[in-house]
Design a protein around this motif. Structure first.
Motif, short mmCIF file in Angstrom:
data_model
loop_
_atom_site.label_atom_id
_atom_site.label_comp_id
_atom_site.label_asym_id
_atom_site.label_seq_id
_atom_site.Cartn_x
_atom_site.Cartn_y
_atom_site.Cartn_z
N ILE A 199 0.85 -1.11 -0.09
CA ILE A 199 -0.20 0.09 0.06
C ILE A 199 0.82 1.15 -0.10
CG2 ILE A 199 -1.80 1.37 1.26
CD1 ILE A 199 -2.44 -1.78 2.67
N CYS A 200 0.84 2.34 -0.83
CA CYS A 200 1.30 3.25 -0.72
C CYS A 200 1.57 4.12 0.76
CB CYS A 200 0.49 4.70 -1.46
SG CYS A 200 0.68 4.39 -3.22
N HIS A 201 2.70 4.53 0.80
CA HIS A 201 3.00 5.02 2.27
C HIS A 201 2.07 6.08 2.79
CE1 HIS A 201 6.70 2.59 1.37
NE2 HIS A 201 6.81 2.58 2.73
N ASN A 202 1.39 6.82 1.94
CA ASN A 202 0.58 7.94 2.54
C ASN A 202 -0.86 7.55 2.77
OD1 ASN A 202 0.40 7.62 -0.21
ND2 ASN A 202 -0.40 9.62 -0.62
N HIS A 203 -0.78 6.02 2.84
CA HIS A 203 -2.24 5.42 2.87
C HIS A 203 -2.02 4.34 3.83
CE1 HIS A 203 -4.53 7.65 -0.25
NE2 HIS A 203 -3.54 7.56 -0.92
N HIS A 204 -0.90 4.39 4.74
CA HIS A 204 -0.68 3.35 5.71
C HIS A 204 -1.71 3.91 6.84
CE1 HIS A 204 3.12 1.31 4.57
NE2 HIS A 204 2.53 1.45 3.63
N ARG A 205 -2.08 2.81 8.02
CA ARG A 205 -2.39 2.94 8.99
C ARG A 205 -3.92 3.69 8.79
NH1 ARG A 205 0.31 1.86 13.28
NH2 ARG A 205 2.67 1.88 13.01
N GLN A 206 -4.62 3.05 7.88
CA GLN A 206 -5.99 3.73 7.35
C GLN A 206 -7.02 2.30 7.27
OE1 GLN A 206 -6.25 6.82 4.51
NE2 GLN A 206 -4.21 7.32 4.94
N GLY A 207 -6.52 1.30 7.75
CA GLY A 207 -7.19 -0.08 7.67
C GLY A 207 -7.40 -0.65 6.04
N TYR A 208 -6.47 -0.33 5.24
CA TYR A 208 -6.55 -0.79 3.96
C TYR A 208 -5.70 -2.09 4.06
CZ TYR A 208 -7.94 3.99 2.57
OH TYR A 208 -8.57 5.01 2.59
N GLY A 209 -4.63 -2.11 4.75
CA GLY A 209 -3.78 -3.70 4.95
C GLY A 209 -4.85 -4.62 5.33
N HIS A 222 4.87 -6.50 12.52
CA HIS A 222 4.07 -6.08 13.68
C HIS A 222 2.37 -5.85 12.92
CE1 HIS A 222 6.95 -5.56 16.47
NE2 HIS A 222 7.78 -4.53 15.80
N ALA A 223 2.38 -5.49 11.81
CA ALA A 223 1.08 -5.50 11.06
C ALA A 223 0.35 -6.69 10.99
CB ALA A 223 1.25 -4.57 9.92
N TYR A 224 1.39 -7.54 10.42
CA TYR A 224 0.70 -9.11 10.09
C TYR A 224 0.42 -9.67 11.59
CZ TYR A 224 2.24 -8.63 5.06
OH TYR A 224 2.42 -8.20 4.06
N GLN A 225 1.19 -9.50 12.62
CA GLN A 225 0.92 -10.05 13.76
C GLN A 225 -0.32 -9.52 14.34
OE1 GLN A 225 4.93 -8.97 15.71
NE2 GLN A 225 5.41 -11.03 15.67
N ARG A 226 -0.92 -8.25 14.19
CA ARG A 226 -1.86 -7.61 14.59
C ARG A 226 -3.17 -8.48 13.88
NH1 ARG A 226 0.62 -2.84 14.10
NH2 ARG A 226 -0.50 -2.26 12.17
N TYR A 227 -2.94 -8.73 12.61
CA TYR A 227 -3.86 -9.39 11.82
C TYR A 227 -4.07 -10.90 11.99
CZ TYR A 227 -3.71 -4.83 9.19
OH TYR A 227 -3.50 -3.48 8.63
N GLY A 228 -3.27 -11.30 13.01
CA GLY A 228 -3.33 -12.83 13.23
C GLY A 228 -2.54 -13.66 12.99
N MET A 238 5.53 -16.58 7.90
CA MET A 238 4.62 -16.41 8.78
C MET A 238 2.97 -17.02 8.47
SD MET A 238 5.04 -12.31 9.80
CE MET A 238 4.16 -12.36 11.27
N THR A 239 2.38 -17.41 9.40
CA THR A 239 1.23 -18.08 9.03
C THR A 239 -0.19 -17.56 9.70
OG1 THR A 239 0.14 -20.43 8.46
CG2 THR A 239 1.64 -20.21 10.65
N MET A 240 -1.32 -17.93 9.21
CA MET A 240 -2.57 -17.70 9.77
C MET A 240 -3.48 -18.93 9.62
SD MET A 240 -5.71 -15.25 9.06
CE MET A 240 -4.99 -13.53 9.30
N ILE A 241 -3.99 -19.50 10.51
CA ILE A 241 -5.13 -20.24 10.26
C ILE A 241 -6.29 -19.62 10.48
CG2 ILE A 241 -5.93 -22.72 10.65
CD1 ILE A 241 -2.87 -23.46 11.19
#
Length: 165
Positions: free
Chosen positions: A91-101, A133-139, A161-164
């Motif tokens: 995601i473009c840096h100027n759109h980080h931390r807005q829930g797009y990830g 850290h973002a991926y960890q927040r997402y599980g 990294m993995t998520m089930i």
């Protein structure tokens, strides 16, 4: 309102350009400019992306806001039955931390279910702390190392990294 849509062949030059912009900013202190250029050429050539758009085991998506592509993802089936890999998510840096990830992760989970899979994996550069850290927040959790010789004298030194869901 942002939308996640399938990538089209007409989008591939934009994705290639966007990847360059994001990578030069994100990886400038992690990878050499030579490795960045090598990996961009290896992964984001518009013709390569176009060829992947017709592959039933690869899903390219674009994140569109106000008629502008601000991010993208690519998921691929792995050789392991039931496993889907988020191969690219930017995601473009100027759109980080807005829930797009989170939106792109949720879309990957939908792809996972539609493909009758049950395990979502990804690799992330060990020095890309923001993404880890973002991926960890997402599980996602770190389950191992992934060190891969990608040619040209270059290596990817990532966490697996993995998520089930």
């Amino acid at each position: 309102m942002p939308e996640i849509l399938p990538l089209t062949k007409h989008d591939t030059p934009t994705i290639s350009s966007l990847a360059r912009k994001i990578w030069l900013r994100q990886y400038q202190n992690i990878l050499s400019i030579e490795q960045i250029n090598y990996m961009l050429a290896q992964r984001y050539c518009p013709m390569l992306i176009q060829s992947q758009l017709v592959d039933e085991k690869i899903w390219w998506k674009k994140l569109v806001l106000d008629n502008t592509i601000i991010g993208f993802s690519c998921c691929v089936l792995t050789a392991v039955p039931g496993e889907l890999k988020i191969d690219k998510l930017y995601i473009c840096h100027n759109h980080h931390r807005q829930g797009y990830g989170k939106m792109l992760i949720e879309d990957a989970v939908s792809t996972l279910y539609n493909a009758a899979c049950n395990k979502l994996i990804l690799t992330v550069n060990k020095q890309n702390y923001t993404a880890i850290h973002a991926y960890q927040r997402y599980g996602f959790g770190v389950v191992g190392d992934s060190v891969v010789d990608i040619g040209g004298g270059f290596f990817m030194n990532d966490y697996l990294m993995t998520m089930i869901p």
